[in-house]
Design an enzyme around this catalytic site. Structure first.
Site, mmCIF file in Angstrom:
data_model
loop_
_atom_site.group_PDB
_atom_site.id
_atom_site.type_symbol
_atom_site.label_atom_id
_atom_site.label_comp_id
_atom_site.label_asym_id
_atom_site.label_seq_id
_atom_site.Cartn_x
_atom_site.Cartn_y
_atom_site.Cartn_z
ATOM 1 N N GLY A 880 0.818 -1.198 0.000
ATOM 2 C CA GLY A 880 0.000 0.000 0.000
ATOM 3 C C GLY A 880 0.851 1.246 0.000
ATOM 4 O O GLY A 880 2.055 1.220 0.301
ATOM 5 N N GLY A 882 0.743 5.530 1.062
ATOM 6 C CA GLY A 882 0.043 6.605 1.732
ATOM 7 C C GLY A 882 0.724 7.939 1.490
ATOM 8 O O GLY A 882 1.653 8.056 0.681
ATOM 9 N N GLY A 885 4.414 7.716 3.014
ATOM 10 C CA GLY A 885 5.281 6.572 2.774
ATOM 11 C C GLY A 885 4.565 5.411 2.155
ATOM 12 O O GLY A 885 3.403 5.515 1.748
ATOM 13 N N SER A 886 5.292 4.283 2.082
ATOM 14 C CA SER A 886 4.775 3.076 1.457
ATOM 15 C C SER A 886 5.013 1.879 2.365
ATOM 16 O O SER A 886 5.913 1.894 3.212
ATOM 17 C CB SER A 886 5.450 2.838 0.102
ATOM 18 O OG SER A 886 5.285 3.957 -0.746
ATOM 19 N N VAL A 887 4.185 0.829 2.159
ATOM 20 C CA VAL A 887 4.318 -0.398 2.940
ATOM 21 C C VAL A 887 4.613 -1.544 1.973
ATOM 22 O O VAL A 887 3.910 -1.712 0.969
ATOM 23 C CB VAL A 887 3.045 -0.695 3.753
ATOM 24 C CG1 VAL A 887 3.216 -1.976 4.556
ATOM 25 C CG2 VAL A 887 2.724 0.459 4.677
ATOM 26 N N ASP A 996 -6.456 9.461 13.497
ATOM 27 C CA ASP A 996 -6.562 9.116 12.074
ATOM 28 C C ASP A 996 -7.175 7.727 11.912
ATOM 29 O O ASP A 996 -6.718 6.924 11.099
ATOM 30 C CB ASP A 996 -5.183 9.162 11.418
ATOM 31 C CG ASP A 996 -5.273 9.174 9.884
ATOM 32 O OD1 ASP A 996 -4.287 8.768 9.241
ATOM 33 O OD2 ASP A 996 -6.332 9.565 9.348
#
Length: 1098
Positions: A880, A882, A885-887, A996
């Site tokens: 994913g 965001g 950043g990224s996962v 969030d």
């Protein structure tokens, strides 16, 4: 030797005997045989045989008897529909010239005589609609001239004799509606060249359809409906070129429909519904079906779109594709099937709008488009369907706009169901002129408004009337009482009122004229007024089974006449302003299973007459002013499962009969004045799931027999006077999730054995007299200081805000002081050697992630190890992305998989987010929070290594067409998220606000357990900061609306209605404008768990 060869040898040996027998019989034999037949008749209501069959006249003149012209011999016996009872005499086998035998539509019992096989000239054997039992005799196989064999609707059992399938002259075999079992012979049609009808429906025949069925080349009708046939439908069935009717429904067929079926040009009816047939409907379905009239494939697993080729079936009269997985729009030309009479597409995944061309289906009598995803408006052209009798557009949710007036002018309409959409409008007063034959009107869960026209009473055939969950208002007309055939009147969740201007003329009184009324619902309407005495009218006592009047502002007392409703199964008049006692006449409600009188102001004691409610399953009397003792016999009601008596003023001991009732699942006696001790017999409650005795005056100790409550999930004994220790036997309650012992006088230590309760989520022993060490393993990892405060003698880990426990000493201390340094030195030396060898090994594998400690003091993983595990941050490993950043999915070894969250340091705030997430996640631990394993950090790279969640995030499951959460999973997800937020708000030394929380930040593990993630903008608040931060940004989506968007069918909607109401009520409380009006997360979590327990008990 094969069985068929053996049969023919047997026939060759004995067949000459039949000719000899026939030669030796004469007319006198026929007469005596008929009289023997007559002697077995036990009832002849029309006296057709008893008075007519006598020796004084020629038997050839007897009723039902036909003789040969050449010889005085019986050739036909026709006793059709004479109402005869008795058995079939064996002597019937002596009528050797008989060619026609019809005993249908009588009440013959017993066996079919084996001697029937002697009738070698017989061509027709009809025994339909009798009560014959036993097996079909094998001797029927000797009837070599038999053409028609029919035993429809009897009780014959066993396998079908294979000898029947060797009678080559047979044209019709009809065994429908028996209890035949076994399988069909593999060579079923090898010896049946003339067979035209094979009717085996409604039996218990199993196995496959033999491929040899194709050898019955003259077959016109094949009916195998309602059996246990399985496997795929044979391709060879397409060779039946004269087949007209093919019924295969209600079996267990799998695989796809063979394409050869669609080449049988003679086919008129094709019905294969209620199987497990998959695949799609071929585009060329109707190329070879010029005569097809019925296509029924409902309740299978068919996918894809409705093929445009169906429009070539111009003779099609009935099309039922309901309960499949069809998708896409319906082509505009589809609506040109002008011969169509029945269209069933309910319960699919169809989309698009309903076009005006719907009006072209001029012959349509049944239209069912419910439970799909159609949107837009209902076209006014629907009024052109002048033959329409049934119209179902329910459960589409997105149909909107005003309902066209033309729909209320279809005079043939009997059923109109528009429920669960977004339609608006009102009920026109002219409805009785436009739809005079209406029987069912369902407008529930829309946006209709206005009042119920008084002219509705002219719909004399109306039996189901539902307006639930709309914005209707005005008085409920008393003219409803003129609907004498009305069975269901459901008006809940509107703004209806009661006309009190004329005494004794309110609508409830008028409904006593509806002698067939089964269910009455006026829930959540501002009805006001009192329950009239007429509610117990004798007209309703035999019919009314359900009465819902919850939250209707009803005042006054409960009329004693209500006890006359002897057929009542469910009574819900909770949430009103009722006063006074519960009438003793309630004991007359002998059929009652569910009773809701909660949230009223009822007074007095609970009468012993309650014990007469022998079928009572559920009782809720919470939040009243009831007092006195519970009747001892109350607990003896064998059917009792759920009892809610909380928040009353009940006194004395809890009757021992409750402890002896092993079937009770939920018992809530909280907030009363019960005293005495917990009896040892409490261990008899083997099926108890929830037990709440909090807020009473119970004293004494907790009996050790409580460990026998192996199904117990929720136990609350808080705010009592309980003394003594916590029994070690609590460790046997492996299902326990909630345990509250707070505010008692409990002493001793907390048993370390409680660490084995792996499901325990809530444990509160605050404000007792406990001493000793607090366990720190198992579920105690997630417990907070609030659960242990008020116990001055407790010690343990600093995170519990208690004093440290003193180290234990013993006589071996000096020995250990001498031995431990040596052991320590050995361990250190061994570790150094292992590290040295590992450093020298080029091919040494990465430590598995299971060895990573959960403490952030662990050495961080390197940047290069992350690159290797993510294939150089390959897009194929991207989970994913965001804002900051990224996962990525990281595979360190075949058994070690993790998720790597890499922060984009070029984005403003990313570095701060990394620091916040590290600071927040450093010490918090909870089963519903994503675990941070370790981190990687340098000047140019920041990453967190987290536990991998194989089922992705909640947002995907809510909005993807390939993923679906059922109702239980959705409710479980709510509880998981609420538990996590409860811990953040109440379970840690500092209050943590996530800031969030949204579906994309809720991750699902391999067991579909939810874990809250992404604490990049979280805030840690002290008690002094709470008041300052009540204005935190709460514009983020907290609970996704789709979490409650469960596409459930009509047949299960009632089961979840109360649960959904509870959830939505809680949701509304959580969105109150003023913070002090909102429940805290501890209350939210507890209430959601109670909702789950109640839902499971329904």
């Amino acid at each position: 030797m094969g069985k068929h060869a053996a049969f023919f040898i047997f026939l060759g040996v004995f067949y000459p005997t039949f000719f000899y027998l026939a030669a030796t019989l004469n007319s006198s034999t026929d007469e005596s045989s008929l009289l023997s037949f007559k002697s077995q008749i036990t009832s002849d209501p029309n006296n057709k045989i008893s008075t007519n069959w006598s020796r004084g006249t020629s038997f050839c003149t007897w009723i039902g008897v036909t003789c040969s012209r050449r010889h005085p011999r019986v050739t036909g016996l026709d006793l059709f529909d004479m109402g005869l009872q008795g058995t079939i005499a064996r002597e019937i086998g002596n009528l050797s010239f008989l060619t026609y035998l019809d005993l249908s539509n009588n009440s013959f019992t017993g066996l079919i005589p084996n001697e029937i096989g002697n009738l070698i000239r017989l061509r027709t054997l009809l025994m339909d609609y009798n009560e014959l039992t036993g097996h079909i005799p094998n001797s029927i196989g000797f009837l070599r001239k038999l053409e028609r064999l029919s035993l429809i609707r009897n009780h014959v059992v066993g396998t079908i004799p294979w000898s029947i399938f060797n009678v080559s002259s047979l044209q019709k075999i009809a065994l429908t509606g028996n209890q035949r079992s076994g399988t069909l012979p593999l060579d079923i049609c090898q010896h049946l060249p003339e067979l035209e009808y094979l009717l085996l429906a409604i039996n218990e025949v199993s196995g496959n359809i033999p491929a040899s069925i194709s050898m019955c080349g003259k077959l016109k009708v094949l009916s195998l409906t309602f059996n246990n046939f399985s496997g795929s439908i044979p391709v060879a069935i397409g060779n039946l070129t004269q087949l007209q009717i093919l019924y295969l429904g209600r079996n267990i067929f799998t695989g796809e429909l063979p394409s050869t079926i669609f080449n049988i040009s003679s086919l008129l009816f094709l019905a294969a519904g209620h199987n497990k047939i998959s695949g799609s409907i071929p585009e060329n379905t109707c190329n070879q079906f010029p005569k097809l009239q019925i296509l029924d494939l409902f309740n299978n697993r068919i996918q894809g779109e409705i093929p445009l080729g169906l429009i070539r079936c111009q003779a099609l009269q009935e099309l039922d594709l309901s309960s499949n997985k069809l998708t896409g729009n319906i082509h505009a030309d589809f609506w040109n099937l002008t011969m169509l009479q029945v269209l069933g597409l309910v319960d699919n995944l169809l989309t698009g709008t309903i076009p005006p061309s719907l009006g072209n289906l001029s012959s349509l009598s049944v239209l069912d488009l419910g439970m799909n995803s159609f949107h837009g408006t209902v076209p006014s052209e629907i009024g052109l369907l002048r033959s329409l009798m049934e119209c179902y557009l329910s459960f589409n949710y997105m149909l909107k706009g005003e309902v066209p007036r033309s729909i209320f002018n279809i005079s043939t309409l009997k059923i109109l169901d528009l429920s669960l959409n977004k339609l608006f409008g009102n009920i026109p007063s002219s409805i009785t002129n436009g739809i005079p034959n209406l029987e069912i009107l369902n407008l529930a869960s829309n946006q209709f408004s206005g009042s119920i026209p008084t002219s509705i009473s002219n719909l004399s055939k109306l039996r189901f009337f539902q307006l639930t969950r709309n914005s209707f208002s005005g008085h409920i007309p008393i003219t409803l009482g003129n609907l004498r055939g009305l069975r269901y009147l459901l008006l809940g969740f509107n703004r209806f009122t009661n006309d009190l201007s004329i005494p004794d003329q309110e609508f409830l009184t008028s409904l006593t004229n509806c002698k067939a009324l089964n269910s009455l619902s006026i829930n959540i309407n501002p009805i006001t007024g009192e329950l009239p005495k007429s509610i117990g009218s004798s007209n309703l006592s035999a019919s009314l089974q359900q009465f819902f009047a919850h939250s209707c502002r009803i005042k006054g007392t409960l009329p004693s006449e209500i006890g006359n409703l002897s057929s009542l199964i469910l009574l819900d008049i909770g949430g009103n302003e009722l006063r006074g006692p519960i009438p003793a006449t309630f004991g007359g409600l002998r059929s009652l299973q569910k009773l809701f009188l909660n949230h009223n102001k009822l007074q007095g004691s609970i009468s012993n007459n309650f014990c007469n409610l022998e079928k009572l399953y559920f009782v809720n009397l919470m939040e009243n002013r009831l007092s006195g003792q519970l009747p001892g016999c109350f607990g003896n009601i064998a059917s009792l499962r759920q009892v809610y008596l909380a928040e009353n003023a009940l006194t004395s001991n809890v009757p021992s009969t409750f402890w002896l009732n092993s079937d009770i699942q939920i018992l809530d006696l909280s907030a009363n004045l019960f005293d005495g001790c917990l009896a040892p017999q409490i261990g008899n409650m083997k099926n108890i799931i929830q037990l709440n005795l909090s807020g009473n005056q119970i004293s004494g100790g907790i009996p050790s027999s409580i460990d026998q409550l192996v199904n117990l999930v929720n136990l609350s004994l808080s705010h009592n006077k309980i003394q003594g220790p916590i029994p070690d036997s609590f460790a046997n309650l492996k299902s326990l999730q909630y345990l509250d012992l707070s505010c008692n006088n409990i002493s001793g230590s907390i048993p370390m054995s409680l660490e084995t309760l792996t499901l325990l989520e809530y444990f509160n022993v605050s404000f007792n007299e406990l001493t000793g060490e607090i366990p720190d393993g198992g579920p105690f990892i997630n417990f907070t200081p609030e659960f242990f405060k008020g116990n001055k003698g407790l010690c343990g880990a600093s995170r519990f805000n208690v004093k440290a426990c003193k180290p234990k000493s013993s006589s071996k201390t000096r020995i250990l002081r001498g031995v431990l340094p040596a052991i320590f030195a050995g361990i250190v030396g061994t570790a150094i050697i292992i590290l040295f060898l590992r450093a020298r090994s080029r091919n040494s594998s990465l430590l598995s992630l299971s060895s990573f400690t959960l403490d952030f003091t662990h050495e961080r993983i390197s940047y290069y190890e992350i690159l290797r595990a993510t294939s150089n941050l390959s897009p194929g490993n991207l989970i994913g992305r965001g804002h900051i950043g990224s996962v990525y999915k990281a595979i360190f070894s075949p058994t070690s998989v993790a998720a790597i969250k890499i922060f984009n340091l070029d984005v403003q705030g990313a570095l701060k987010s990394f620091d916040i997430e590290c600071r927040v996640m450093r010490n918090i631990r909870h089963r519903n929070l994503v675990k941070i394993i370790t981190s990687c950090s340098n000047l140019d790279f920041k990453a967190l290594v987290m536990k991998y969640m194989p089922n992705g995030n909640l947002d995907t499951w809510l909005h993807s067409s390939n993923c679906f959460l059922n109702f239980e999973q959705r409710l479980g997800t709510m509880i998981d998220v609420a538990s996590a937020v409860e811990y953040l708000h109440h379970g840690y030394s500092s209050l943590i606000v996530h800031c969030d929380l949204k579906p994309s930040n809720v991750l699902l593990d391999e067991n579909m357990v939810a874990h809250v993630s992404d604490f990049g903008i979280a805030k840690l608040l002290t008690e002094d900061q709470l008041i300052v931060h009540t204005g935190l940004d709460t514009s983020h989506q907290i609970v996704d609306a789709d979490l409650l968007d469960v596409n459930i069918g009509e047949n299960v909607r009632a089961k979840f209605q109360r649960c959904l109401i509870s959830i939505m009520g809680l949701a509304l409380e959580c969105t109150a404008d003023l913070p002090e009006e909102r429940p805290n997360m501890q209350d939210v979590a507890v209430r959601l768990k109670k909702i789950k327990i109640e839902q499971q008990g329904q």
